[in-house]
Structure formats: structure tokens, C-alpha cells
Design an enzyme around this catalytic site. Structure first.
Site, mmCIF file in Angstrom:
data_model
loop_
_atom_site.group_PDB
_atom_site.id
_atom_site.type_symbol
_atom_site.label_atom_id
_atom_site.label_comp_id
_atom_site.label_asym_id
_atom_site.label_seq_id
_atom_site.Cartn_x
_atom_site.Cartn_y
_atom_site.Cartn_z
ATOM 1 N N LEU A 196 0.862 -1.184 0.000
ATOM 2 C CA LEU A 196 0.000 0.000 0.000
ATOM 3 C C LEU A 196 0.896 1.230 0.000
ATOM 4 O O LEU A 196 1.621 1.474 0.968
ATOM 5 C CB LEU A 196 -0.919 -0.005 1.223
ATOM 6 N N VAL A 197 0.871 1.961 -1.110
ATOM 7 C CA VAL A 197 1.795 3.091 -1.286
ATOM 8 C C VAL A 197 0.985 4.371 -1.477
ATOM 9 O O VAL A 197 0.051 4.423 -2.272
ATOM 10 C CB VAL A 197 2.735 2.848 -2.492
ATOM 11 N N SER A 198 1.369 5.411 -0.717
ATOM 12 C CA SER A 198 0.598 6.662 -0.736
ATOM 13 C C SER A 198 1.311 7.797 -1.447
ATOM 14 O O SER A 198 0.750 8.865 -1.614
ATOM 15 C CB SER A 198 0.325 7.093 0.705
ATOM 16 N N CYS A 241 -6.688 12.571 6.679
ATOM 17 C CA CYS A 241 -6.553 12.523 5.229
ATOM 18 C C CYS A 241 -7.790 12.992 4.491
ATOM 19 O O CYS A 241 -7.704 13.770 3.561
ATOM 20 C CB CYS A 241 -6.200 11.118 4.761
ATOM 21 N N SER A 274 6.218 4.936 2.529
ATOM 22 C CA SER A 274 5.714 3.835 1.699
ATOM 23 C C SER A 274 6.525 3.679 0.421
ATOM 24 O O SER A 274 6.624 2.576 -0.132
ATOM 25 C CB SER A 274 4.223 4.021 1.393
ATOM 26 N N GLY A 296 3.811 1.268 5.083
ATOM 27 C CA GLY A 296 4.896 2.119 5.566
ATOM 28 C C GLY A 296 4.760 2.523 7.021
ATOM 29 O O GLY A 296 5.347 3.526 7.446
ATOM 30 N N CYS A 304 -9.517 4.002 10.087
ATOM 31 C CA CYS A 304 -9.075 3.808 8.702
ATOM 32 C C CYS A 304 -8.215 2.549 8.586
ATOM 33 O O CYS A 304 -8.388 1.748 7.664
ATOM 34 C CB CYS A 304 -8.308 5.031 8.209
ATOM 35 N N VAL A 348 7.254 9.396 1.660
ATOM 36 C CA VAL A 348 8.599 8.815 1.680
ATOM 37 C C VAL A 348 8.608 7.420 2.311
ATOM 38 O O VAL A 348 9.311 6.522 1.848
ATOM 39 C CB VAL A 348 9.614 9.769 2.372
ATOM 40 N N ILE A 354 -4.689 3.627 -2.746
ATOM 41 C CA ILE A 354 -6.118 3.640 -2.382
ATOM 42 C C ILE A 354 -6.642 5.074 -2.367
ATOM 43 O O ILE A 354 -6.150 5.910 -1.600
ATOM 44 C CB ILE A 354 -6.348 3.013 -0.987
#
Length: 354
Positions: free
Chosen positions: A6-8, A193, A13, A121, A98, A11, A32
Site C-alpha cells: 500500500l503506497v501513498s 486525510c 511507503s 509504511g 481507517c 517517503v 487507495i
């Protein structure tokens, strides 16, 4: 092993992908989208730049990349929970919900089930004790995020990987710079978020409106100001009260009468307490104390901070009661109390402060 990362675009992730590749894995990257569409228009996290960076990371490391949407699920599970709790005068924690309901809940049901592991991350670790997986604190105690993971269950934990949990934040930044990742010098995201660039009070006001009430000095009963609705104020709040001669702290709220009680001074004793009663308590892996009622020494957090508090734990019926060794600030109903072993190495579970 088949891994979903899961990458946002941040830095942390981004470096997760680098580390997974270094370990010999070939992760599928997921971004996501959890902004919201609601009746008044579209609210979104500042996602375009995030997606560009995530897409770049995927190309750089030759990973499959998917953008998936959990807008509606996020609204139902996290945003409505936040509004409902604020309305009840409580202090919600959308980040915990979340993690529990979206990242490791709805994502798992729709896409994650196809994978052996899900990597994130978070600054956290897992450890095996007697053949069971436990949530362990990160090497970087200042960045440790186990508090936000305190509501997850064993099925979720068992599947999680935290590839940067053994690093200091400084090392993560150094890797990102060495690898020329675009997120290397990006500031860490702050706040909730789903609000993106929207002001929290504007958001709450949109759903709960305004209703003028009194701000009352707790010790004297004197009216010292007015507010636009108790839901704009949280226990322990110090800024945004609009009162002169401060500092003032919010120490209590009367929901029925729409009154916000405050105390004055740099360190008023009324903002401190030493008893936390935790309802709806759940253990992540198992209950190490079984049926014991007088449990003994533990470490705990009543908010996300680098420092632990210490105290004694007892069970009274369904409620776990913490008697803190020292008085702590801002015990807010609705927030989560997260319990750790006394060595501060294992996160055991959490309950809602009642």
C-alpha cells in the site's frame, strides 16, 4: 511470496517498495483513493501528486500498479463514525478506524485476499512468540505508529509486513535520497486525510451546523465567553477558544446544555487525571492475563505520542481500568487507550475511553 504494497506517495511507503525489492520480492503496488463524494460535492485528498509519485515508483522498480477506490466504504466506516462521535461530544480517532476498517478491512475483502502479505509504511514491527504473531514497537520510538494500529485484529496482523519498522526515520530519508525517489524530501502528511486541504471546523460545521453556547470557567462557574457548538471543541484543547487572559484549556463538556468548561493557567490541575476506564476492549493476539482481575504493571498511551505512560491494570466486569502512575493530561472520552507490556515492546490491544 505474493505481496501487495500500500503506497501513498509519501517517503515511508516509497521506501517500502525499495526494501521489498531488496528482499527479492516483486510487490503489486496499490494506491487507495479515499477522498469522498458527498451530497455537497467532491472532497478529496491532494491525490494527483501522490498518484504521480506512486506511478513513478512502480515504473522505477518494475512493479504492477493499481489505483483502487474505497470512497464509499471510507464514508460509511470512517467519516460517518467521526461525525457521529463528535456529535455525541466524544473525541474520535479516524486514523485508527481507517487502519482497521479500510486499509486492512475493505481492501482485504476486495483485493488483499489474493495476496500472502500486505506491506505498509507504518513504523511498527511484528514478532513471533510461542508460534503466535504479536504487534511490536518500531526501532524509531519517536515515529512509532503502533498506537494507530491498536484496533486491528489477529487475522489482520498475521498478514501484515512493516518493511521500515527496523529503521530510524533519518535512515528512511537517506535511502530515499540515495535512490533519487521524488518523495525523499516531502514533508510528512499531517491531519486527517479525508479533509485534504479543508479546515476541520469547516467540515464539522457543514454537517453539524452551529449552535451558540456558553464557555464557563470550571472552578468559579463564571461565564467567560461564547462558542458556536460543543462539537467544535475537544478535551485538552488550548487554541481557538477566542478568550483573553489565557491560556485556557477545555476540561469538560456538557452535551445537554451545550456548555464548554475551561480552566485557566499554564498547567491547571483540572486538565489532569490518573484513571482511564476502557470499554469495548479487544486484544490483538490474545489476552495474556486470562481471567485475572488484578493484572499489574503495564505501559499505555492515551494518544499518539513518543512517550509511554506507566500504570497498573485491573479488570472490572467488561471494563479494563488503568490507574496511571502519574497524572496525565487530556483524558478524552471516545479516544482510545492502547495497552503495551511493561517493557514497552509489545502492543497488546486497546479500548475506548469511557
Amino acid at each position: 511470496m505474493n505481496i501487495a504494497a500500500l503506497v501513498s506517495g509519501g517517503v515511508d511507503s516509497s521506501v517500502v517498495v525499495y526494501r521489498l525489492k531488496e528482499m527479492g520480492y516483486d510487490p503489486t503496488i496499490y494506491y487507495i483513493r479515499i477522498g469522498m463524494e458527498d451530497k455537497d460535492g467532491y472532497i478529496d485528498c491532494p491525490s494527483e501528486e501522490d498518484i504521480e509519485i506512486t506511478s513513478y515508483i512502480a515504473k522505477k522498480y518494475g512493479c504492477k500498479f493499481e489505483i483502487v477506490s474505497l470512497h464509499e466504504e471510507y464514508w460509511e466506516n470512517v467519516v460517518s463514525y467521526t461525525i457521529e462521535n463528535v456529535k455525541r461530544g466524544l473525541t474520535p480517532n479516524p486514523d485508527m478506524m481507517c487502519n482497521k476498517m479500510i486499509k486492512f478491512g475493505c481492501f482485504e475483502q476486495k483485493w488483499g485476499y489474493q495476496f500472502d502479505k500486505i506491506a505498509t509504511g507504518h513504523y511498527a514491527q511484528t514478532t513471533e512468540i510461542d508460534g503466535k504473531t504479536y504487534l511490536a514497537t518500531a526501532v524509531d520510538h519517536h515515529k512509532d505508529q503502533t498506537y494507530f494500529l491498536g484496533q486491528i485484529n489477529y487475522l489482520q496482523l498475521h498478514k501484515l509486513m512493516f518493511p521500515i519498522g527496523d529503521l530510524q526515520k533519518k535512515q528512511v530519508r537517506e535511502i530515499a535520497a540515495k535512490e533519487s525517489l521524488p518523495s525523499a524530501f516531502r514533508k510528512d502528511s499531517q491531519g486527517i486525510c479525508f479533509l485534504g486541504k479543508i479546515n476541520y471546523n469547516d467540515f464539522i460545521g457543514r454537517y453539524l451546523g452551529e449552535k451558540e453556547g456558553k464557555i464557563v470557567e470550571f472552578e468559579t462557574g463564571k461565564i467567560v465567553g461564547k462558542h458556536k457548538g460543543y462539537w467544535f471543541h475537544t478535551i485538552g484543547q488550548r487554541k481557538g477558544l477566542g478568550l483573553s487572559g489565557g491560556p485556557w484549556y477545555v476540561i469538560k463538556k456538557d452535551i445537554e446544555e451545550n456548555i464548554v468548561f475551561v480552566s485557566q493557567g499554564y498547567d491547571p490541575q483540572t486538565q489532569y487525571g490518573d484513571i482511564l476506564n476502557l470499554g469495548a476492549f479487544s486484544f490483538i493476539t490474545d489476552n495474556p492475563w486470562g481471567e485475572e482481575t488484578n493484572i499489574g504493571e503495564i505501559a499505555f498511551k492515551n494518544r499518539h505520542t513518543p512517550e509511554f505512560s506507566t500504570g497498573r491494570l485491573e479488570r472490572i466486569g467488561d471494563v479494563y481500568r488503568i490507574k496511571s502512575d502519574s497524572k496525565i493530561q487530556g483524558i478524552a472520552p471516545g479516544q482510545f487507550g492502547v495497552i503495551y507490556n511493561k517493557e514497552q515492546t509489545i502492543c497488546l490491544g486497546s479500548g475506548i475511553i469511557v
